[in-house]
Design a protein around this motif. Structure first.
Motif, PDB file in Angstrom:
ATOM      1  N   ILE A   1       1.059  -1.223   0.150  1.00 29.76           N
ATOM      2  CA  ILE A   1      -0.035   0.294   0.021  1.00 29.76           C
ATOM      3  C   ILE A   1       0.722   0.968  -0.034  1.00 29.76           C
ATOM      4  O   ILE A   1       0.845   2.355  -0.428  1.00 29.76           O
ATOM      5  N   ALA A   2       2.251   1.086   0.373  1.00 27.57           N
ATOM      6  CA  ALA A   2       2.402   2.268   0.591  1.00 27.57           C
ATOM      7  C   ALA A   2       3.090   2.618  -0.356  1.00 27.57           C
ATOM      8  O   ALA A   2       3.218   3.955  -0.902  1.00 27.57           O
ATOM      9  N   LEU A   3       3.359   1.431  -1.412  1.00 29.60           N
ATOM     10  CA  LEU A   3       4.261   1.839  -2.525  1.00 29.60           C
ATOM     11  C   LEU A   3       3.073   2.347  -3.288  1.00 29.60           C
ATOM     12  O   LEU A   3       3.542   3.547  -4.336  1.00 29.60           O
ATOM     13  N   ALA A   4       1.852   1.402  -3.539  1.00 35.98           N
ATOM     14  CA  ALA A   4       1.074   2.383  -4.378  1.00 35.98           C
ATOM     15  C   ALA A   4       0.660   4.124  -4.272  1.00 35.98           C
ATOM     16  O   ALA A   4       0.284   4.202  -4.729  1.00 35.98           O
ATOM     17  N   GLU A   5       0.327   4.202  -2.992  1.00 37.81           N
ATOM     18  CA  GLU A   5       0.667   5.831  -2.769  1.00 37.81           C
ATOM     19  C   GLU A   5       1.501   6.242  -2.680  1.00 37.81           C
ATOM     20  O   GLU A   5       1.320   7.834  -3.123  1.00 37.81           O
ATOM     21  N   ALA A   6       2.623   6.204  -3.437  1.00 37.57           N
ATOM     22  CA  ALA A   6       4.225   6.383  -3.621  1.00 37.57           C
ATOM     23  C   ALA A   6       4.012   6.956  -4.722  1.00 37.57           C
ATOM     24  O   ALA A   6       4.538   8.194  -5.682  1.00 37.57           O
ATOM     25  N   ILE A   7       3.776   6.167  -5.725  1.00 36.12           N
ATOM     26  CA  ILE A   7       3.654   5.741  -7.287  1.00 36.12           C
ATOM     27  C   ILE A   7       1.997   6.400  -7.691  1.00 36.12           C
ATOM     28  O   ILE A   7       0.474   5.881  -7.531  1.00 36.12           O
ATOM     29  N   SER A   8       1.421   6.387  -9.540  1.00 34.96           N
ATOM     30  CA  SER A   8       0.887   6.920  -9.579  1.00 34.96           C
ATOM     31  C   SER A   8       0.258   5.909 -10.659  1.00 34.96           C
ATOM     32  O   SER A   8      -0.660   5.055 -11.150  1.00 34.96           O
ATOM     33  N   VAL A   9       0.445   5.308 -11.100  1.00 42.68           N
ATOM     34  CA  VAL A   9       0.869   3.290 -11.516  1.00 42.68           C
ATOM     35  C   VAL A   9       0.398   2.484 -10.926  1.00 42.68           C
ATOM     36  O   VAL A   9       0.915   2.044  -9.714  1.00 42.68           O
ATOM     37  N   PRO A  10      -0.802   1.847 -11.381  1.00 39.65           N
ATOM     38  CA  PRO A  10      -1.462   0.955  -9.871  1.00 39.65           C
ATOM     39  C   PRO A  10      -0.531  -0.339  -9.539  1.00 39.65           C
ATOM     40  O   PRO A  10       0.070  -0.640 -10.626  1.00 39.65           O
ATOM     41  N   VAL A  11      -0.992  -0.244  -8.584  1.00 41.78           N
ATOM     42  CA  VAL A  11       0.358  -1.703  -7.996  1.00 41.78           C
ATOM     43  C   VAL A  11      -0.715  -2.913  -7.568  1.00 41.78           C
ATOM     44  O   VAL A  11      -1.523  -3.044  -7.353  1.00 41.78           O
ATOM     45  N   ILE A  12      -0.309  -3.856  -8.444  1.00 42.21           N
ATOM     46  CA  ILE A  12      -1.074  -5.398  -7.988  1.00 42.21           C
ATOM     47  C   ILE A  12       0.059  -6.116  -6.922  1.00 42.21           C
ATOM     48  O   ILE A  12       1.487  -6.178  -6.910  1.00 42.21           O
ATOM     49  N   ALA A  13      -0.764  -6.227  -5.478  1.00 42.55           N
ATOM     50  CA  ALA A  13      -0.033  -7.126  -4.879  1.00 42.55           C
ATOM     51  C   ALA A  13       0.169  -8.287  -4.959  1.00 42.55           C
ATOM     52  O   ALA A  13      -1.118  -9.113  -5.300  1.00 42.55           O
ATOM     53  N   SER A  14       1.313  -9.105  -4.114  1.00 42.14           N
ATOM     54  CA  SER A  14       2.037 -10.855  -4.808  1.00 42.14           C
ATOM     55  C   SER A  14       2.831 -11.550  -3.694  1.00 42.14           C
ATOM     56  O   SER A  14       3.619 -10.505  -2.836  1.00 42.14           O
ATOM     57  N   GLY A  15       2.533 -11.965  -3.893  1.00 41.74           N
ATOM     58  CA  GLY A  15       3.386 -13.021  -2.381  1.00 41.74           C
ATOM     59  C   GLY A  15       2.468 -13.196  -0.759  1.00 41.74           C
ATOM     60  O   GLY A  15       2.685 -12.377  -0.419  1.00 41.74           O
ATOM     61  N   GLY A  16       2.283 -14.290  -0.577  1.00 47.66           N
ATOM     62  CA  GLY A  16       2.028 -15.076   0.885  1.00 47.66           C
ATOM     63  C   GLY A  16       0.613 -14.825   1.104  1.00 47.66           C
ATOM     64  O   GLY A  16       0.136 -15.296   1.957  1.00 47.66           O
ATOM     65  N   LEU A  17       0.015 -14.364  -0.494  1.00 46.79           N
ATOM     66  CA  LEU A  17      -2.039 -14.236   0.157  1.00 46.79           C
ATOM     67  C   LEU A  17      -2.604 -15.935   0.459  1.00 46.79           C
ATOM     68  O   LEU A  17      -2.177 -17.178  -0.050  1.00 46.79           O
ATOM     69  N   ALA A  18      -3.016 -16.240   2.153  1.00 47.47           N
ATOM     70  CA  ALA A  18      -3.206 -17.382   1.970  1.00 47.47           C
ATOM     71  C   ALA A  18      -4.707 -17.447   2.972  1.00 47.47           C
ATOM     72  O   ALA A  18      -4.723 -18.670   2.748  1.00 47.47           O
ATOM     73  N   SER A  19      -5.259 -16.977   2.825  1.00 44.70           N
ATOM     74  CA  SER A  19      -7.030 -16.904   3.420  1.00 44.70           C
ATOM     75  C   SER A  19      -7.508 -16.106   2.304  1.00 44.70           C
ATOM     76  O   SER A  19      -7.085 -14.813   1.996  1.00 44.70           O
ATOM     77  N   ILE A  20      -8.851 -16.471   3.324  1.00 44.97           N
ATOM     78  CA  ILE A  20     -10.356 -15.278   2.965  1.00 44.97           C
ATOM     79  C   ILE A  20      -9.656 -14.144   3.827  1.00 44.97           C
ATOM     80  O   ILE A  20     -10.146 -12.411   3.002  1.00 44.97           O
ATOM     81  N   ASP A  21      -8.817 -13.964   4.899  1.00 47.95           N
ATOM     82  CA  ASP A  21      -8.899 -12.654   5.361  1.00 47.95           C
ATOM     83  C   ASP A  21      -7.457 -11.874   4.467  1.00 47.95           C
ATOM     84  O   ASP A  21      -8.520 -10.112   5.040  1.00 47.95           O
TER      85      ASP A  21
END
Length: 246
Positions: free
Chosen positions: A183-203
């Motif tokens: 989120i910190a990266l997404a808020e610092a730039i204008s390019v859309p950011v996709i998160a990756s690495g470690g997604l574990a559950s519905i939470d």
């Protein structure tokens, strides 16, 4: 918010690595096309594919598997791994890949990214894989001395479609996304950011749909889908519900 199911290719099979280590690979399917079709049937809208052998070799190594997936599914496919020159970008887009992901070359040859993004608007993404904040290259075998933010800022006005940010320390370990850094990266730039690495559950999916994460364009899920920790129907229902409410 788009949830991308991931297919990582090693020797023509679908695998998941732990922390990017090729020696710690679990084979989940020997039929990538069937796996891709399964994801499509489950309601996913966009497929994320990585040619792991290509990332190490610096050139496409699982082309046959990728082409079989393209022939099997209708949903768009984004592909990374071994894409280091304009000819490879052009070749994959010509074969029907919707978006190519440039990783190592984004660190070593930023001009290539800018050239590709200009030539193919909306079809070039940058993959930034960070270990302790520093970007790793060559299939994560080497760590550079530059941060993800420094690289991302190089492409602010280049027309890049997205930045895919992976926390290597969490990848394949089901410890949850590093949302704070993403989120910190997404808020610092204008390019859309996709998160990756470690997604574990519905939470994790629920966290992606909170107001704090509103700047994120999507997330990638791998091992949690393969081992049943994440129910595709539940995840997609939450996402579609959030879209309607927006």
């Amino acid at each position: 918010m788009i949830l991308f199911p991931a297919i990582d290719l090693k020797n023509g099979a679908c695998v998941r690595l732990e922390q990017g280590d090729m020696a710690r690979a679990t084979v989940f399917s020997n039929d990538p096309a069937a796996q891709a079709k399964s994801f499509e049937t489950q309601g996913f809208e966009y497929l994320h594919v990585v040619d792991l052998d290509g990332a190490f070799a610096g050139k496409p190594m699982n082309a046959q598997a990728v082409e079989s997936m393209l022939a099997t599914v209708k949903m768009p496919v984004q592909l990374g791994g071994g894409i280091r020159d304009l000819a490879t970008v052009e070749a994959w887009l010509g074969k029907g890949i919707a978006r190519v992901i440039i990783g190592t070359a984004a660190v070593r040859d930023p001009a290539l990214v800018k050239q590709a993004a200009k030539a193919f608007p909306g079809q070039v993404a940058v993959g930034l894989d960070a270990r302790d904040g520093k970007v790793a290259v060559e299939g994560w075998a080497e760590t550079s001395q530059v941060t993800a933010l420094e690289i991302a800022q190089r492409f602010e006005d280049a027309g890049v479609a997205a930045i895919i940010f992976t926390d290597i320390a969490r990848d394949g370990l089901l410890k949850g996304l590093n949302l704070e850094a993403t989120i910190a990266l997404a808020e610092a730039i204008s390019v859309p950011v996709i998160a990756s690495g470690g997604l574990a559950s519905i939470d994790d999916v629920k966290a992606l749909l909170t107001p704090a994460a509103k700047k994120l364009a999507g997330a990638i899920s791998g091992r949690a889908l393969y081992d049943g920790r994440l129910d595709p129907a539940e995840a997609m229902a939450l996402i579609l519900s959030a879209r309607k409410a927006a």
